[in-house]
Design a protein around this motif. Structure first.
Motif, PDB file in Angstrom:
ATOM      1  N   LYS A  86       0.881  -1.173   0.000  1.00 57.31           N
ATOM      2  CA  LYS A  86       0.000   0.000   0.000  1.00 57.31           C
ATOM      3  C   LYS A  86       0.909   1.210   0.000  1.00 57.31           C
ATOM      4  CE  LYS A  86      -3.701  -2.328   2.269  1.00 57.31           C
ATOM      5  NZ  LYS A  86      -5.054  -2.121   2.591  1.00 57.31           N
ATOM      6  N   ALA A  87       0.638   2.133  -0.919  1.00 56.01           N
ATOM      7  CA  ALA A  87       1.571   3.240  -1.080  1.00 56.01           C
ATOM      8  C   ALA A  87       0.877   4.536  -1.453  1.00 56.01           C
ATOM      9  CB  ALA A  87       2.593   2.888  -2.160  1.00 56.01           C
ATOM     10  N   THR A  88       1.638   5.618  -1.298  1.00 51.54           N
ATOM     11  CA  THR A  88       1.247   6.948  -1.740  1.00 51.54           C
ATOM     12  C   THR A  88       2.348   7.464  -2.649  1.00 51.54           C
ATOM     13  OG1 THR A  88      -0.001   7.425   0.256  1.00 51.54           O
ATOM     14  CG2 THR A  88       0.771   9.316  -1.005  1.00 51.54           C
ATOM     15  N   ALA A  89       1.941   7.990  -3.807  1.00 46.20           N
ATOM     16  CA  ALA A  89       2.906   8.581  -4.737  1.00 46.20           C
ATOM     17  C   ALA A  89       2.587  10.058  -4.893  1.00 46.20           C
ATOM     18  CB  ALA A  89       2.830   7.887  -6.092  1.00 46.20           C
ATOM     19  N   CYS A  90       3.590  10.887  -4.720  1.00 45.98           N
ATOM     20  CA  CYS A  90       3.463  12.313  -4.980  1.00 45.98           C
ATOM     21  C   CYS A  90       3.711  12.513  -6.473  1.00 45.98           C
ATOM     22  CB  CYS A  90       4.496  13.100  -4.187  1.00 45.98           C
ATOM     23  SG  CYS A  90       4.411  12.786  -2.417  1.00 45.98           S
ATOM     24  N   VAL A  91       2.788  13.165  -7.165  1.00 43.17           N
ATOM     25  CA  VAL A  91       2.872  13.358  -8.612  1.00 43.17           C
ATOM     26  C   VAL A  91       3.428  14.748  -8.883  1.00 43.17           C
ATOM     27  CG1 VAL A  91       1.586  13.357 -10.774  1.00 43.17           C
ATOM     28  CG2 VAL A  91       0.856  11.868  -8.890  1.00 43.17           C
ATOM     29  N   GLU A  92       4.476  14.804  -9.705  1.00 46.41           N
ATOM     30  CA  GLU A  92       5.093  16.089 -10.048  1.00 46.41           C
ATOM     31  C   GLU A  92       5.186  16.248 -11.558  1.00 46.41           C
ATOM     32  OE1 GLU A  92       8.835  16.447  -8.045  1.00 46.41           O
ATOM     33  OE2 GLU A  92       7.887  16.634  -6.093  1.00 46.41           O
ATOM     34  N   ASN A  93       5.212  17.491 -12.011  1.00 45.62           N
ATOM     35  CA  ASN A  93       5.347  17.875 -13.423  1.00 45.62           C
ATOM     36  C   ASN A  93       4.127  17.540 -14.259  1.00 45.62           C
ATOM     37  OD1 ASN A  93       7.993  18.693 -12.796  1.00 45.62           O
ATOM     38  ND2 ASN A  93       8.756  16.636 -13.194  1.00 45.62           N
ATOM     39  N   LEU A  94       2.966  17.416 -13.649  1.00 47.90           N
ATOM     40  CA  LEU A  94       1.737  17.077 -14.348  1.00 47.90           C
ATOM     41  C   LEU A  94       1.032  18.358 -14.787  1.00 47.90           C
ATOM     42  CD1 LEU A  94      -0.062  14.651 -15.137  1.00 47.90           C
ATOM     43  CD2 LEU A  94      -1.235  14.953 -12.967  1.00 47.90           C
ATOM     44  N   GLU A  95       1.066  18.646 -16.090  1.00 44.06           N
ATOM     45  CA  GLU A  95       0.388  19.826 -16.617  1.00 44.06           C
ATOM     46  C   GLU A  95      -0.984  19.478 -17.169  1.00 44.06           C
ATOM     47  OE1 GLU A  95       2.846  22.080 -19.261  1.00 44.06           O
ATOM     48  OE2 GLU A  95       4.557  21.957 -17.904  1.00 44.06           O
ATOM     49  N   ARG A  96      -1.108  18.302 -17.779  1.00 42.30           N
ATOM     50  CA  ARG A  96      -2.388  17.800 -18.285  1.00 42.30           C
ATOM     51  C   ARG A  96      -2.635  16.448 -17.658  1.00 42.30           C
ATOM     52  NH1 ARG A  96      -0.143  19.840 -23.247  1.00 42.30           N
ATOM     53  NH2 ARG A  96      -1.293  21.689 -23.874  1.00 42.30           N
ATOM     54  N   LEU A  97      -3.812  16.255 -17.166  1.00 37.69           N
ATOM     55  CA  LEU A  97      -4.146  15.028 -16.447  1.00 37.69           C
ATOM     56  C   LEU A  97      -3.852  13.772 -17.260  1.00 37.69           C
ATOM     57  CD1 LEU A  97      -5.258  13.842 -13.878  1.00 37.69           C
ATOM     58  CD2 LEU A  97      -7.547  14.110 -14.804  1.00 37.69           C
ATOM     59  N   ARG A  98      -4.152  13.796 -18.543  1.00 31.99           N
ATOM     60  CA  ARG A  98      -3.950  12.602 -19.376  1.00 31.99           C
ATOM     61  C   ARG A  98      -2.478  12.198 -19.490  1.00 31.99           C
ATOM     62  NH1 ARG A  98      -5.779  16.332 -23.623  1.00 31.99           N
ATOM     63  NH2 ARG A  98      -3.909  17.091 -24.665  1.00 31.99           N
ATOM     64  N   GLU A  99      -1.541  13.111 -19.156  1.00 32.16           N
ATOM     65  CA  GLU A  99      -0.116  12.797 -19.219  1.00 32.16           C
ATOM     66  C   GLU A  99       0.325  11.806 -18.140  1.00 32.16           C
ATOM     67  OE1 GLU A  99       1.712  16.658 -19.032  1.00 32.16           O
ATOM     68  OE2 GLU A  99       1.561  16.930 -21.195  1.00 32.16           O
ATOM     69  N   LEU A 100      -0.531  11.577 -17.136  1.00 27.40           N
ATOM     70  CA  LEU A 100      -0.186  10.612 -16.092  1.00 27.40           C
ATOM     71  C   LEU A 100      -0.073   9.205 -16.666  1.00 27.40           C
ATOM     72  CD1 LEU A 100       0.117  10.164 -12.923  1.00 27.40           C
ATOM     73  CD2 LEU A 100      -2.222   9.300 -13.100  1.00 27.40           C
ATOM     74  N   ALA A 101      -0.980   8.859 -17.596  1.00 27.17           N
ATOM     75  CA  ALA A 101      -0.970   7.517 -18.184  1.00 27.17           C
ATOM     76  C   ALA A 101       0.295   7.325 -19.006  1.00 27.17           C
ATOM     77  CB  ALA A 101      -2.203   7.326 -19.061  1.00 27.17           C
ATOM     78  N   GLY A 102       0.885   6.142 -18.895  1.00 29.99           N
ATOM     79  CA  GLY A 102       2.075   5.841 -19.675  1.00 29.99           C
ATOM     80  C   GLY A 102       2.946   4.813 -19.009  1.00 29.99           C
ATOM     81  N   THR A 103       4.128   4.667 -19.567  1.00 33.64           N
ATOM     82  CA  THR A 103       5.107   3.712 -19.064  1.00 33.64           C
ATOM     83  C   THR A 103       6.109   4.440 -18.191  1.00 33.64           C
ATOM     84  OG1 THR A 103       4.868   2.354 -21.032  1.00 33.64           O
ATOM     85  CG2 THR A 103       6.868   2.036 -19.734  1.00 33.64           C
ATOM     86  N   TYR A 104       6.315   3.922 -16.991  1.00 36.70           N
ATOM     87  CA  TYR A 104       7.232   4.516 -16.022  1.00 36.70           C
ATOM     88  C   TYR A 104       8.413   3.586 -15.789  1.00 36.70           C
ATOM     89  CZ  TYR A 104       3.722   7.964 -14.747  1.00 36.70           C
ATOM     90  OH  TYR A 104       2.828   8.996 -14.769  1.00 36.70           O
ATOM     91  N   TRP A 105       9.594   4.176 -15.714  1.00 37.51           N
ATOM     92  CA  TRP A 105      10.788   3.449 -15.296  1.00 37.51           C
ATOM     93  C   TRP A 105      11.063   3.839 -13.858  1.00 37.51           C
ATOM     94  CZ3 TRP A 105      12.996  -0.313 -18.019  1.00 37.51           C
ATOM     95  CH2 TRP A 105      12.642  -0.422 -19.358  1.00 37.51           C
ATOM     96  N   SER A 106      11.542   2.897 -13.080  1.00 40.87           N
ATOM     97  CA  SER A 106      11.767   3.211 -11.674  1.00 40.87           C
ATOM     98  C   SER A 106      13.031   2.569 -11.158  1.00 40.87           C
ATOM     99  CB  SER A 106      10.576   2.763 -10.822  1.00 40.87           C
ATOM    100  OG  SER A 106      10.591   1.368 -10.655  1.00 40.87           O
ATOM    101  N   VAL A 107      13.507   3.147 -10.064  1.00 43.98           N
ATOM    102  CA  VAL A 107      14.557   2.554  -9.253  1.00 43.98           C
ATOM    103  C   VAL A 107      14.036   2.640  -7.825  1.00 43.98           C
ATOM    104  CG1 VAL A 107      15.829   4.733  -9.031  1.00 43.98           C
ATOM    105  CG2 VAL A 107      16.999   2.578  -8.619  1.00 43.98           C
ATOM    106  N   GLY A 108      14.178   1.569  -7.094  1.00 45.55           N
ATOM    107  CA  GLY A 108      13.663   1.576  -5.727  1.00 45.55           C
ATOM    108  C   GLY A 108      13.898   0.241  -5.071  1.00 45.55           C
ATOM    109  N   GLY A 109      13.305   0.066  -3.921  1.00 38.44           N
ATOM    110  CA  GLY A 109      13.466  -1.205  -3.245  1.00 38.44           C
ATOM    111  C   GLY A 109      12.758  -1.235  -1.918  1.00 38.44           C
ATOM    112  N   GLY A 110      12.776  -2.420  -1.342  1.00 38.55           N
ATOM    113  CA  GLY A 110      12.143  -2.611  -0.049  1.00 38.55           C
ATOM    114  C   GLY A 110      12.556  -3.932   0.540  1.00 38.55           C
ATOM    115  N   ALA A 111      12.237  -4.116   1.798  1.00 39.75           N
ATOM    116  CA  ALA A 111      12.558  -5.362   2.485  1.00 39.75           C
ATOM    117  C   ALA A 111      11.492  -5.633   3.534  1.00 39.75           C
ATOM    118  CB  ALA A 111      13.927  -5.266   3.155  1.00 39.75           C
TER     119      ALA A 111
END
Length: 160
Positions: A86-111
């Motif tokens: 369960k997570a919360t993501a802060c969205v940045e650089n969003l000028e048009r709502l439809r720009e949220l949809a797409g392919t995201y690359w990530s780096v991260g981790g958890g244990a």
């Protein structure tokens, strides 16, 4: 992608990444996490992996005063175990709502042995950044580079 985040992880070292993930200060309230963002994405996903992991989930994007359902799918390498997150993501650089949809690359981790935390930074092809913080339940360890698809739910594709 936010270079200060990646730099803060000791230039991508998995050991430093896991130390950051496991620290008590890695998680905070939504207001503390997202003070100046364009939107907030609250979501749940389930991930399973043995070297290569796959995740599927759903969530709600809060943008201005409206909420939009989204679906999330994807995976990455260096994932071992199975967990529900369960997570919360802060969205940045969003000028048009439809720009949220797409392919995201990530780096991260958890244990997690049973309960744990994770962090990730994700960016799509339009420069939209998602800074993710969350909790995981189930045995899993990951320090991954991943690719995820974020789509609006059926019948809710915004035209702006």
């Amino acid at each position: 992608m936010n270079s200060s985040f990646v730099g803060a992880l000791c230039s991508g070292s998995i050991v430093c990444l896991l130390l950051a993930v496991l620290s008590p200060s890695a998680l905070a309230s939504t207001q503390e996490l997202c003070p100046t963002t364009n939107g907030v994405l609250d979501f749940t996903w389930e991930e399973t992996g043995v070297v290569v992991g796959y995740a599927v989930g759903h969530g709600i994007l809060t943008y201005e005063t409206r909420q939009y359902p989204v679906d999330i799918r994807g995976g990455g390498i260096l994932t071992f175990g199975h967990a529900v997150m369960k997570a919360t993501a802060c969205v940045e650089n969003l000028e048009r709502l439809r720009e949220l949809a797409g392919t995201y690359w990530s780096v991260g981790g958890g244990a997690s042995v049973d309960n744990g935390s994770f962090i990730a930074d994700m960016e799509n092809e339009r420069g939209i950044d998602l800074h993710v913080r969350g909790h995981m339940k189930g045995p899993m360890i990951s320090g991954q580079i991943a690719r995820f698809s974020v789509r609006f739910g059926p019948g809710t594709i915004p035209d702006f």
